[in-house]
Enzyme design. Structure first.
Site, PDB file in Angstrom:
ATOM      1  N   CYS A   1      53.027  38.008  67.387  1.00 50.84           N
ATOM      2  CA  CYS A   1      53.843  37.324  66.409  1.00 50.84           C
ATOM      3  C   CYS A   1      53.988  35.860  66.798  1.00 50.84           C
ATOM      4  CB  CYS A   1      55.223  37.983  66.318  1.00 50.84           C
ATOM      5  SG  CYS A   1      55.158  39.777  66.102  1.00 50.84           S
TER       6      CYS A   1
ATOM      7  N   GLU B   1      52.411  42.239  73.151  1.00 50.98           N
ATOM      8  CA  GLU B   1      52.386  43.699  73.175  1.00 50.98           C
ATOM      9  C   GLU B   1      52.666  44.178  74.593  1.00 50.98           C
ATOM     10  OE1 GLU B   1      52.095  45.645  70.632  1.00 50.98           O
ATOM     11  OE2 GLU B   1      51.223  44.348  69.084  1.00 50.98           O
TER      12      GLU B   1
END
Length: 602
Positions: free
Chosen positions: A2, A75
């Site tokens: 993101c 992640e």
């Protein structure tokens, strides 16, 4: 994967939502699946979401739980294992996200939580109860984190363009500019090309005290050789290496969206593609997609090698073959995406791989970045290989073996050794190469850095740490992040799994380079998995673009360079002509377009 944003007003002025939104709007490409903002008087956090794990609204950020607020990019691949450990200790979860795992891990272990994570991250946790903002960047800097401080405010984000919305005057950092021009180095410290815009270094935390309005930066990770691993026999090391790397690849297949891979035809990407193909099909039922960039120049076209891997591993093969016109049409977009000058048109070649991945619906891509730095894959490591030999006879013998088992001639090997061991020779050569740089700016050639690298060349661990944490891998990871995120794609790099890096770093030199064979233990690991033509390739290309074709209109490129007010500040443009080499031509052309696009002052 993101994008994050943050504003802290140290003078306690209330943060304006419009300012935070301005910082998240310019990175919409990093997170097309949603946006969020959080305001608490003088503190503002923002987020753009690219949904990979738990696609529901439960993954919305900034996420607030138990007096903690997080904005997170990246992640955590082992989030399932960490979650299980926390649940066994009575921690209750409300979502299936790795974001909540970070929050609960921080709540349970405090700042030491980052030692538990296997993944890539750049996050900020607003800890209201302890009046601080805890910011962390992953061990090897896979995910970016930038910040800018003024007298009254502190700003941070995933990309430089976010901070430029708050910078009054865009000035170049001259030392970084000339490190790039003379030496090809950048991202080797906390400075960027923009004066006052800083990068949090890999393996570091930044803790901001919201009461005092000040911060401190702490290093939480240091790459160190493991003495026990150094004692392993080659056969035992081979078993452990294959197991560790295969696990790193497997854990990176965890996703709720389509996963594919980049495939150049080189050892690193080929090993990943072949290893991931079967488990991916077993999990998803779909054929594993591999994307290859085909060069229009035969001399550096690796597609024939990629085809061998495709056929042996049963891959769904997608090819992109960008022409000169494609290159010219993409230059502006790539320079804008990268935000800083980059040293080779190969970055534009990689851009087309990401573009093709987007067209094929691959939201996640595996890639082979890090294999060369961890397993001694570059020709320049041959110099270090020779340096490790105990006497002159062994050194000469090693040089002869290198010439036999690599694409270098014996003369090339000897010249490499002289060049990379002598900072003075390197400096003199670069000053001669860039003789058109105006005299006042020749002082910017970074001789201390060159001496440091020449000294590191005598000790393989020091050299590898330099390559991994400073002068090589950092810029490659940065290039990949910008190219992939421009198309809203998450790239995952198994060779930069910290367990793989620590193992490869610790193994004896001869396990990584033997008789001139680079990446020796990887080649042995790939035996039986890949065709022998791939395993024992000697003609490594290094993912090259068709530079001769793409830069063939030298006259036109030189016109752009000579017209640049920025370039004219430090270059005697009257000395430039079509005899300029392609690398220097590209760098100057790139700098000219970059300075114009980002309105940078010299």
């Amino acid at each position: 994967m993101c994008g994050v944003a943050g504003i802290i007003h140290k003078n306690k002025v209330t943060v304006d939502l419009a300012d935070v939104k301005k910082m998240t709007d310019v990175i919409k490409h990093r997170g097309p699946d949603g946006e969020g903002h959080y305001l608490d008087e003088n503190i503002g956090l923002g987020h753009r979401r690219l949904a990979i794990i738990d696609l529901s609204e439960a993954g919305h950020q900034p996420m607030e739980k138990d007096n903690l607020v997080i904005t997170f990019n990246g992640e955590i691949y082992n989030y399932i294992e960490i979650r299980k450990e926390l649940e066994e200790n009575g921690i209750i979860f409300n979502t299936q996200t790795d974001t909540e795992v970070i929050l609960k891990a921080y709540q349970y272990w405090g700042e030491d939580c980052v030692q538990k994570f296997n993944g890539m991250w750049a996050f900020a946790i607003y800890d209201k109860g302890n009046n601080k903002i805890f910011i962390s960047r992953d061990r090897f800097g896979i995910k970016p984190f930038y910040y800018h401080e003024t007298q009254n405010s502190f700003f941070f984000g995933s990309e430089i363009r976010q901070l430029l919305t708050q910078v009054k005057e865009r000035k170049v950092n001259k030392q970084i500019l000339f490190d790039f021009l003379y030496l090809g180095y950048h991202h080797h410290n906390e400075n960027t090309f923009f004066e006052g815009v800083m990068s949090l270094e890999p393996g570091h935390n930044l803790i901001f005290n919201t009461i005092k309005g000040s911060y401190q930066i702490e290093k939480y990770y240091q790459l160190k050789p493991n003495k026990e691993l150094e004692k392993l026999s080659f056969d035992d090391a081979l078993v452990l290496f294959r197991k560790t790397l295969n696990e790193a690849i497997g854990i990176r297949l965890r996703s709720d969206v389509k996963v594919g891979t980049c495939l150049s035809g080189g050892m690193d990407s080929s090993y990943i593609a072949a290893t991931a193909s079967k488990p991916y099909k077993d999990q998803s039922g779909d054929q594993f997609t591999a994307i290859t960039a085909k060069s229009v120049e035969k001399k550096n076209d690796e597609s024939a090698f990629a085809k061998m891997v495709v056929e042996s591993a049963n891959l769904d093969w997608k090819i992109t073959e960008p022409s000169k016109n494609d290159f010219l049409a993409a230059i502006d977009r790539v320079i804008e995406a990268q935000e800083e000058p980059f040293g080779s048109p190969s970055i534009i070649m990689a851009y087309f791989v990401m573009k093709k991945a987007k067209e094929e619906g691959c939201t996640v891509l595996l890639d082979g970045q890090g294999g060369d730095e961890t397993l001694l894959g570059y020709e320049r490591y041959y110099s270090a290989f020779i340096n490790q030999q105990p006497n002159i006879f062994k050194k000469i013998g090693s040089a002869i073996k290198i010439a036999k088992n690599s694409k270098l001639s014996l003369k090339d090997v000897l010249l490499y050794n002289i060049y990379f061991n002598n900072a003075g020779i390197r400096a003199a050569r670069q000053l001669k190469r860039y003789s058109y740089i105006k005299e006042p700016f020749k002082k910017f050639i970074n001789k201390p850095l060159l001496r440091e690298i020449a000294n590191a060349n005598k000790d393989i661990h020091t050299l590898q740490e330099f390559e991994i944490t400073k002068i090589q891998m950092q810029k490659l990871l940065k290039y990949e992040d910008r190219n992939s995120m421009h198309f809203s794609i998450e790239t995952r790099v198994p060779f930069v799994d910290y367990k793989v890096v620590e193992l490869a770093y610790s193994l004896p030199f001869s396990y990584k380079m033997r008789a001139g064979w680079s990446k020796f233990i990887l080649r042995k690991s790939a035996k039986g998995l890949l065709p022998n033509e791939i395993v024992w390739r000697r003609n490594k290309f290094g993912f090259e673009a068709p530079t001769k074709t793409w830069l063939s209109d030298k006259k036109e490129l030189l016109t752009t360079i000579k017209k640049s007010p920025f370039i004219n500040e430090f270059v005697d443009v009257n000395m430039l002509n079509e005899s300029i080499d392609d690398l220097a031509l590209w760098k100057l052309f790139n700098i000219a377009l970059w300075s114009q696009k980002f309105n940078v002052n010299f």
